[in-house]
Scaffold this motif. Structure first.
Motif, PDB file in Angstrom:
ATOM      1  N   LYS A 136       0.827  -1.209   0.000  1.00 46.98           N
ATOM      2  CA  LYS A 136       0.000   0.000   0.000  1.00 46.98           C
ATOM      3  C   LYS A 136       0.860   1.257   0.000  1.00 46.98           C
ATOM      4  CE  LYS A 136      -4.283  -1.559   0.217  1.00 46.98           C
ATOM      5  NZ  LYS A 136      -5.246  -1.283  -0.878  1.00 46.98           N
ATOM      6  N   LYS A 137       1.986   1.205   0.703  1.00 42.25           N
ATOM      7  CA  LYS A 137       2.863   2.371   0.764  1.00 42.25           C
ATOM      8  C   LYS A 137       3.330   2.772  -0.634  1.00 42.25           C
ATOM      9  CE  LYS A 137       7.169   1.975   2.121  1.00 42.25           C
ATOM     10  NZ  LYS A 137       8.389   1.801   2.954  1.00 42.25           N
ATOM     11  N   LEU A 168       2.145   6.058  -2.800  1.00 48.02           N
ATOM     12  CA  LEU A 168       3.193   6.980  -3.244  1.00 48.02           C
ATOM     13  C   LEU A 168       3.047   7.271  -4.733  1.00 48.02           C
ATOM     14  CD1 LEU A 168       5.838   8.587  -3.068  1.00 48.02           C
ATOM     15  CD2 LEU A 168       7.070   6.413  -3.285  1.00 48.02           C
ATOM     16  N   ALA A 169       2.847   6.228  -5.538  1.00 44.52           N
ATOM     17  CA  ALA A 169       2.683   6.413  -6.983  1.00 44.52           C
ATOM     18  C   ALA A 169       1.474   7.295  -7.290  1.00 44.52           C
ATOM     19  CB  ALA A 169       2.550   5.062  -7.683  1.00 44.52           C
ATOM     20  N   ASP A 170       0.389   7.103  -6.525  1.00 43.47           N
ATOM     21  CA  ASP A 170      -0.803   7.933  -6.719  1.00 43.47           C
ATOM     22  C   ASP A 170      -0.493   9.401  -6.440  1.00 43.47           C
ATOM     23  OD1 ASP A 170      -2.281   5.712  -7.365  1.00 43.47           O
ATOM     24  OD2 ASP A 170      -3.199   5.498  -5.382  1.00 43.47           O
ATOM     25  N   ALA A 176       7.119  14.103  -0.987  1.00 44.58           N
ATOM     26  CA  ALA A 176       6.187  12.969  -1.056  1.00 44.58           C
ATOM     27  C   ALA A 176       6.933  11.655  -0.837  1.00 44.58           C
ATOM     28  CB  ALA A 176       5.482  12.956  -2.407  1.00 44.58           C
ATOM     29  N   ILE A 177       8.069  11.498  -1.492  1.00 38.84           N
ATOM     30  CA  ILE A 177       8.851  10.267  -1.338  1.00 38.84           C
ATOM     31  C   ILE A 177       9.308  10.109   0.104  1.00 38.84           C
ATOM     32  CG2 ILE A 177      10.889   8.998  -2.123  1.00 38.84           C
ATOM     33  CD1 ILE A 177      10.743  10.729  -4.701  1.00 38.84           C
ATOM     34  N   ASP A 178       9.746  11.212   0.690  1.00 38.87           N
ATOM     35  CA  ASP A 178      10.217  11.182   2.076  1.00 38.87           C
ATOM     36  C   ASP A 178       9.076  10.902   3.047  1.00 38.87           C
ATOM     37  OD1 ASP A 178      12.304  11.596   4.077  1.00 38.87           O
ATOM     38  OD2 ASP A 178      11.218  13.431   4.579  1.00 38.87           O
ATOM     39  N   ASN A 214      10.253   6.174   1.617  1.00 36.33           N
ATOM     40  CA  ASN A 214      10.646   5.231   0.577  1.00 36.33           C
ATOM     41  C   ASN A 214      12.021   5.560   0.026  1.00 36.33           C
ATOM     42  OD1 ASN A 214       9.483   2.850  -0.628  1.00 36.33           O
ATOM     43  ND2 ASN A 214       9.614   3.903  -2.589  1.00 36.33           N
ATOM     44  N   LYS A 215      12.651   4.556  -0.514  1.00 39.47           N
ATOM     45  CA  LYS A 215      14.006   4.712  -1.034  1.00 39.47           C
ATOM     46  C   LYS A 215      14.019   5.449  -2.363  1.00 39.47           C
ATOM     47  CE  LYS A 215      18.491   3.375  -1.023  1.00 39.47           C
ATOM     48  NZ  LYS A 215      19.456   3.645   0.055  1.00 39.47           N
ATOM     49  N   SER A 216      12.930   5.338  -3.116  1.00 37.93           N
ATOM     50  CA  SER A 216      12.907   5.937  -4.453  1.00 37.93           C
ATOM     51  C   SER A 216      11.507   6.371  -4.846  1.00 37.93           C
ATOM     52  CB  SER A 216      13.427   4.937  -5.486  1.00 37.93           C
ATOM     53  OG  SER A 216      12.520   3.842  -5.602  1.00 37.93           O
ATOM     54  N   GLY A 217      11.462   7.218  -5.865  1.00 36.56           N
ATOM     55  CA  GLY A 217      10.206   7.643  -6.483  1.00 36.56           C
ATOM     56  C   GLY A 217      10.543   8.268  -7.825  1.00 36.56           C
ATOM     57  N   TRP A 218       9.723   8.019  -8.825  1.00 33.50           N
ATOM     58  CA  TRP A 218      10.079   8.509 -10.144  1.00 33.50           C
ATOM     59  C   TRP A 218       8.868   8.680 -11.063  1.00 33.50           C
ATOM     60  CZ3 TRP A 218       8.400   4.511 -13.106  1.00 33.50           C
ATOM     61  CH2 TRP A 218       8.452   3.225 -12.552  1.00 33.50           C
TER      62      TRP A 218
END
Length: 325
Positions: A60-61, A65-67, A103-105, A109-113
């Motif tokens: 879910k995390k 995050l992607a949303d 948002a990533i922080d 999470n380790k990453s977001g893109w």
């Protein structure tokens, strides 16, 4: 004559007591059997679902995050303005960079893109941040269509299916096994790009490997194609192809079950076994597997106890009857 009648009465009473004792024992045995089995199944469901929640939390995390990353882009982009204007696109990226990192922080999470489709927005733009040494670093931009990168699963499957979860793979830069989640993003049916992040698989695998499930039980994790993402036996690859398709019926039963939780009895290498499964929100399936007799061991103890108690009582009745006659 009196002695004969006394003996006869004693024998009759002994028979009556014996029959009553056996009847009461059988009644208690059936009730105890039902209660013990119901309790064992209930505990099994709790065990399966509680451990599923640990995996579900991380799933879910990443999806949330992607949303959020998708919404940051969609709420700030002027597609017609950036479509063919590189300066406008760079200004747009500068504008949302801080919100992206926050948002990533926030999701720890380790990453977001977000990788933009260069057929829609010219120039080859990607917006990728990875945590390194406690700080989010922006990776160099690239064109998704160069070097056939668009053929990669995370891109092509996300476009085809809306979202995609990769199989676990080793990522050398992080020295870790990860799973990538990707999601396609559209504006009026026009592909803008694909966004997502990575899920660390190592700690989930360690959690499953260390689960105490009765004496010899173990946990597994499958994807929606019934590939084993985790199995203690690394040679077991897919439920459908296991033992030349012998267990494809189990995959079909799980697939057709409208409930998320279920229990399946099966035979494996000469042992009667039980598989309890719980379907996760992303299509993954968490299972616990163990020998059938381990689930019913308390029931077997009660059965043994009642048989011994009945035998002892019958022996005592017999001894008393002998002395009276």
């Amino acid at each position: 004559m009196r002695i004969y009648k006394c003996k006869k009465s004693t024998i009759c009473l002994t028979l009556i007591f014996s029959i009553l004792l056996i009847g009461i024992t059988m009644f208690n045995y059936k009730q105890s059997k039902k209660n013990v089995i119901d309790l064992s199944v209930h505990n099994l469901e709790l065990l399966c679902k509680s451990n599923s929640l640990i995996l579900e939390k991380d799933i879910k995390k990443i999806t949330y995050l992607a949303d959020v990353l998708e919404n940051i882009v969609l709420h700030n982009i002027n597609l017609e303005e950036v479509r063919s204007n590189n300066d406008k696109m760079e200004a747009f990226q500068d504008k949302i960079e801080n919100a992206f990192i926050k948002a990533i922080d926030a999701f720890d999470n380790k990453s977001g893109w977000f990788v933009f489709d260069s057929k829609t927005i010219k120039g080859g733009h990607s917006f990728e941040f990875v945590e390194e040494n406690g700080k989010y670093e922006k990776y160099p931009e690239y064109d998704i269509y160069k070097n056939s990168t668009n053929e990669a699963e995370w891109w092509s499957y996300a476009i085809k299916n809306s979202t995609h979860w990769s199989k676990p793979y080793y990522w050398e830069s992080w020295n870790a096994t990860i799973i990538s989640y990707s999601k396609s993003v559209f504006i009026d049916d026009e592909l803008i790009g694909v966004c997502g992040g990575e899920l660390f698989f190592d700690h989930l695998k360690n959690h499953m490997a260390n689960l105490k499930i009765y004496n010899e039980g173990y946990a597994t994790l499958l994807n929606d194609e019934y590939d084993f993402l985790y199995h203690p036996d690394k040679n077991v690859l897919n439920l459908k192809t296991l033992d030349n398709g012998k267990y494809i019926w189990m995959a079909n039963e799980i697939k057709n079950d409208k409930d998320d939780f279920g229990i399946i009895n099966y035979d494996y290498k000469g042992d009667k076994k039980i598989l309890a499964y719980n379907k996760l929100s992303n299509g993954f399936i968490f299972t616990i597997n163990f020998k059938e007799n381990e689930l019913y061991k308390d029931y077997h103890k009660i059965r043994t106890y009642m048989i011994l108690r009945t035998l002892i009582a019958l022996i005592l009745i017999y001894v008393i009857q002998k002395r009276l006659t």
